[in-house]
Design a protein around this motif. Structure first.
Motif, short mmCIF file in Angstrom:
data_model
loop_
_atom_site.label_atom_id
_atom_site.label_comp_id
_atom_site.label_asym_id
_atom_site.label_seq_id
_atom_site.Cartn_x
_atom_site.Cartn_y
_atom_site.Cartn_z
N LEU A 176 0.73 33.53 41.37
CA LEU A 176 0.83 34.41 39.21
C LEU A 176 0.09 35.03 38.88
O LEU A 176 0.28 35.92 37.73
N ARG A 177 -1.14 35.00 39.54
CA ARG A 177 -2.00 35.01 38.86
C ARG A 177 -2.04 34.86 36.93
O ARG A 177 -2.59 35.63 35.97
N ARG A 178 -1.70 33.61 36.19
CA ARG A 178 -2.04 32.72 35.47
C ARG A 178 -2.21 31.86 35.11
O ARG A 178 -1.47 30.69 36.17
N PRO A 179 -3.14 31.20 33.71
CA PRO A 179 -3.00 30.03 34.17
C PRO A 179 -1.44 29.17 33.68
O PRO A 179 -0.70 29.88 33.18
N LEU A 180 -1.73 27.63 34.02
CA LEU A 180 -0.47 27.38 34.07
C LEU A 180 -0.74 26.09 32.74
O LEU A 180 -1.27 24.93 33.30
N ASP A 181 0.33 25.45 31.81
CA ASP A 181 0.31 24.33 31.51
C ASP A 181 0.47 23.08 32.59
O ASP A 181 1.16 22.98 33.03
N PRO A 182 -0.47 22.17 32.78
CA PRO A 182 0.06 21.12 33.56
C PRO A 182 1.34 20.49 32.80
O PRO A 182 1.88 19.89 33.92
N ALA A 183 1.42 19.77 32.03
CA ALA A 183 2.60 19.02 31.48
C ALA A 183 3.58 19.60 31.42
O ALA A 183 4.73 19.11 32.75
N ASN A 184 3.79 21.11 31.22
CA ASN A 184 4.70 21.90 31.71
C ASN A 184 5.11 22.59 33.07
O ASN A 184 6.12 22.18 32.93
N PHE A 185 4.11 22.62 33.44
CA PHE A 185 4.95 22.26 35.39
C PHE A 185 4.84 21.35 35.37
O PHE A 185 6.08 21.17 36.13
N ARG A 186 4.17 20.52 35.43
CA ARG A 186 5.34 18.84 35.85
C ARG A 186 6.14 18.97 35.40
O ARG A 186 7.46 18.84 36.79
N ARG A 187 7.14 18.23 34.46
CA ARG A 187 8.12 18.54 34.06
C ARG A 187 9.14 20.23 34.72
O ARG A 187 10.33 19.65 35.47
N GLN A 188 8.38 20.95 35.14
CA GLN A 188 9.50 22.23 35.66
C GLN A 188 9.74 22.36 36.82
O GLN A 188 10.97 22.20 37.61
N VAL A 189 8.69 21.45 37.33
CA VAL A 189 8.36 20.69 39.46
C VAL A 189 9.38 19.27 39.03
O VAL A 189 9.70 19.36 40.63
N ALA A 190 9.52 18.75 38.55
CA ALA A 190 9.35 17.78 38.68
C ALA A 190 10.77 17.25 39.73
O ALA A 190 10.92 16.20 40.41
N SER A 191 12.01 18.37 39.64
CA SER A 191 13.37 17.43 39.79
C SER A 191 13.39 18.16 41.20
O SER A 191 14.39 17.47 42.33
N THR A 192 12.26 18.68 41.76
CA THR A 192 12.26 18.75 42.98
C THR A 192 11.53 18.06 44.02
O THR A 192 11.49 18.71 45.73
N LEU A 193 10.69 17.24 43.14
CA LEU A 193 9.52 17.07 44.17
C LEU A 193 10.57 15.18 44.20
O LEU A 193 10.56 14.97 43.23
N VAL A 194 8.99 15.23 45.62
CA VAL A 194 9.83 13.41 45.75
C VAL A 194 8.40 12.66 45.99
O VAL A 194 7.86 13.39 46.91
#
Length: 237
Positions: A176-194
């Motif tokens: 995406l060529r931009r930094p992402l906030d680690p905490a927000n990113f964790r919340r966004q992907v949490a439901s897709t990961l195991v």
């Protein structure tokens, strides 16, 4: 390319191959693609996407895989048809229809790719003027990759089966060529990961956990024709 087919409109395949490699200046991951130098006219000497003619006895995906292996020695695990490009004036030597695929490879796979005078890796967002309409094709492939990253498991093709959250976030940042906030990113992907229950060993600090994508969540957008029926490499949804 070899000689054009004698009858009808020539049909070719080309492939945009994306790999994540470290940027020499920033040290951060960035998208790179391999290009091949044309040694015949038209556009002799210019860089172009790897590709070639479709043989009468092979399917489109098989032709794309064969051409990649012959020109770059790459065998990507993710190979998906992107679009058909067939403008009448796209080739000065006569009309050619190109079925374009896009592929993703891991960094270790990219390191094994053939490189030389006529095969070279380039930053995907900083390309020279290419042969035919290949700049337009790559722009379209970049848009497709960045769009699909937001709703699919496609990042796995850059990482393998298991990965840390940091690994996954760095892939998203590079694409995406931009930094992402680690905490927000964790919340966004949490439901897709195991969680796998395993951790990365050998570090000085608390070892990071390893995750995999939740395969029970269906996010396929390849349509009703399965990857097995096409004979192409397995796609990651």
């Amino acid at each position: 390319m070899a000689a054009s087919p004698r009858d009808g409109i020539p049909l070719a395949v080309s492939t945009v191959i994306f790999a994540l490699r470290s940027d020499a200046e920033s040290g951060l991951g960035a998208l790179w693609i391999p290009l091949v130098r044309r040694i015949t006219e038209p556009f002799g000497g210019r860089w172009a996407l790897p590709g070639g003619w479709v043989r009468a006895e092979e399917g489109l995906a098989d032709a794309a895989s064969r051409n990649l292996l012959e020109t770059t020695a790459l065998e990507p695990t993710y190979l998906e048809q992107l679009y058909a490009f067939g403008n009448v004036d796209r080739s000065p030597s006569g009309r050619v229809v190109s079925i374009v695929y896009w592929a993703l490879v891991r960094a270790d796979q990219a390191e094994r790719a053939t490189e030389g005078e006529n095969v070279r890796w380039f930053p995907a967002d900083d390309l020279p003027e290419l042969a035919f309409d290949h700049n337009v094709i790559i722009d379209y492939a970049l848009w497709r990759l960045r769009t699909k990253l937001e709703y699919s498991r496609i990042a796995q093709a850059f990482l393998g089966e298991t990965f840390t959250l940091t690994d996954l976030r760095e892939v998203h940042e590079a694409v995406l060529r931009r930094p992402l906030d680690p905490a927000n990113f964790r919340r966004q992907v949490a439901s897709t990961l195991v969680p796998t229950g395993a951790v990365v060993s050998g570090g000085r600090h608390r070892p990071p956990k390893l995750y995999r994508y939740n395969q029970t969540i269906e996010v396929v957008d390849n349509g009703p024709i399965s990857r097995e029926k096409t004979g192409s490499n397995r796609a990651i949804s």
